[in-house]
Design a protein around this motif. Structure first.
Motif, PDB file in Angstrom:
ATOM      1  N   HIS A 269       0.828  -1.204   0.000  1.00 50.11           N
ATOM      2  CA  HIS A 269       0.000   0.000   0.000  1.00 50.11           C
ATOM      3  C   HIS A 269       0.871   1.267   0.000  1.00 50.11           C
ATOM      4  CE1 HIS A 269      -4.402   0.974   1.261  1.00 50.11           C
ATOM      5  NE2 HIS A 269      -4.028   1.636   0.204  1.00 50.11           N
TER       6      HIS A 269
ATOM      7  N   HIS B  31      -4.610   8.798   0.940  1.00 50.19           N
ATOM      8  CA  HIS B  31      -3.770   7.762   1.544  1.00 50.19           C
ATOM      9  C   HIS B  31      -3.011   8.301   2.754  1.00 50.19           C
ATOM     10  CE1 HIS B  31      -4.372   5.255  -2.149  1.00 50.19           C
ATOM     11  NE2 HIS B  31      -4.414   4.338  -1.198  1.00 50.19           N
TER      12      HIS B  31
ATOM     13  N   TRP C 148     -13.814   5.033  -1.252  1.00 47.64           N
ATOM     14  CA  TRP C 148     -13.470   5.312   0.136  1.00 47.64           C
ATOM     15  C   TRP C 148     -14.726   5.620   0.940  1.00 47.64           C
ATOM     16  CZ3 TRP C 148      -8.156   6.188   1.598  1.00 47.64           C
ATOM     17  CH2 TRP C 148      -7.253   6.178   0.533  1.00 47.64           C
TER      18      TRP C 148
ATOM     19  N   ASP D 230      -9.948   3.447   3.409  1.00 50.67           N
ATOM     20  CA  ASP D 230      -9.745   2.952   2.044  1.00 50.67           C
ATOM     21  C   ASP D 230     -10.499   1.634   1.917  1.00 50.67           C
ATOM     22  OD1 ASP D 230      -8.702   2.172  -0.422  1.00 50.67           O
ATOM     23  OD2 ASP D 230      -6.625   2.663   0.104  1.00 50.67           O
TER      24      ASP D 230
ATOM     25  N   HIS E 286      -7.270  -3.342  -3.033  1.00 47.54           N
ATOM     26  CA  HIS E 286      -5.837  -3.469  -2.733  1.00 47.54           C
ATOM     27  C   HIS E 286      -5.548  -3.244  -1.247  1.00 47.54           C
ATOM     28  CE1 HIS E 286      -5.672   1.050  -3.708  1.00 47.54           C
ATOM     29  NE2 HIS E 286      -5.332   0.957  -2.447  1.00 47.54           N
TER      30      HIS E 286
HETATM   31 FE   LIG Z   1      -5.347   2.544  -1.238  1.00 48.10          FE
END
Ligand SMILES: [Fe+2]
Length: 210
Positions: A27, A79, A130, A165, A169
């Motif tokens: 990540h 992020h 998100w 998130d 992934h």
């Molecule tokens: Fe992400």
């Protein structure tokens, strides 16, 4: 466009509950990609406009690069909020009864549990994006929002307080796609509520005697 060059931040984050270090390492690399792409876009756009005009034959490419700014910038910034609101070694789960976040959630939703049901519900929504709890800085009200990809649904001027998130992934090395609820549970067990509460602007602005 903007001319600032961003440097990827380093996050001192590991040993979470239910989210592996392998996931975090992957990540962090993805996050660095957003920083790189943001810088690249800004550089390219700067080249287009350095002669103080956008030529007609450049317009299609210029437009496409500019549209992508929202995706890359938000990918970078969200992020950073996400990693910052997680706590090395794991957290305490739900905030304690004296927590200012819990109070803010009560004021806006009636109870923390109702706030949480809404936030978790958004996190389970089908799609790529998100779940974000924002504070309206003008009145301190909290509201939860679904953000498609990184950029569609962000509320201008609102303050992101808790950022989760839910792109696959974020959990695919630890959970199956259908087990997103388990990842959300793991996310909650790692929240750094002190960081979340530092973000509450209304709380900061409130006089001590009020
Ligand atoms: Fe992400």
């Amino acid at each position: 466009m903007g001319s600032k060059t961003y440097k990827p931040r380093q996050f001192d984050l590991s040993n979470l509950k239910g989210i592996s270090d392998e996931t975090l390492e992957m990540h962090f690399k993805l996050y660095e990609g957003y920083v790189k792409e943001t810088n690249k876009l800004n550089e390219k756009i700067a080249e287009f406009v350095q002669d103080a005009k956008v030529d007609q034959d450049e317009f299609a490419e210029y437009s496409e690069l500019t549209r992508r700014l929202g995706f890359e910038y938000n990918g970078m910034v969200l992020h950073e909020y996400y990693f910052d609101n997680l706590m090395t070694g794991g957290g305490i789960g739900d905030p304690n009864n004296q927590s200012t976040f819990r109070q803010a959630a009560q004021e806006s939703f009636g109870s923390y549990d109702i706030w949480k049901a809404d936030f978790v519900g958004i996190g389970k929504m089908r799609g790529v994006g998100w779940a974000i709890c924002y504070e309206n800085p003008s009145n301190g009200a909290l509201s939860n929002h679904w953000i498609t990809l990184h950029e569609t649904g962000n509320v201008a001027g609102f303050n992101p307080v808790l950022v989760m998130d839910v792109w696959e992934h974020a959990f695919i090395l630890d959970y199956k796609p259908a087990d997103r609820p388990k990842y959300i549970e793991a996310f909650f067990s790692n929240i750094d509520w002190n960081e979340v509460e530092r973000r509450l602007q209304k709380q900061k602005a409130r006089p001590i005697a009020a």
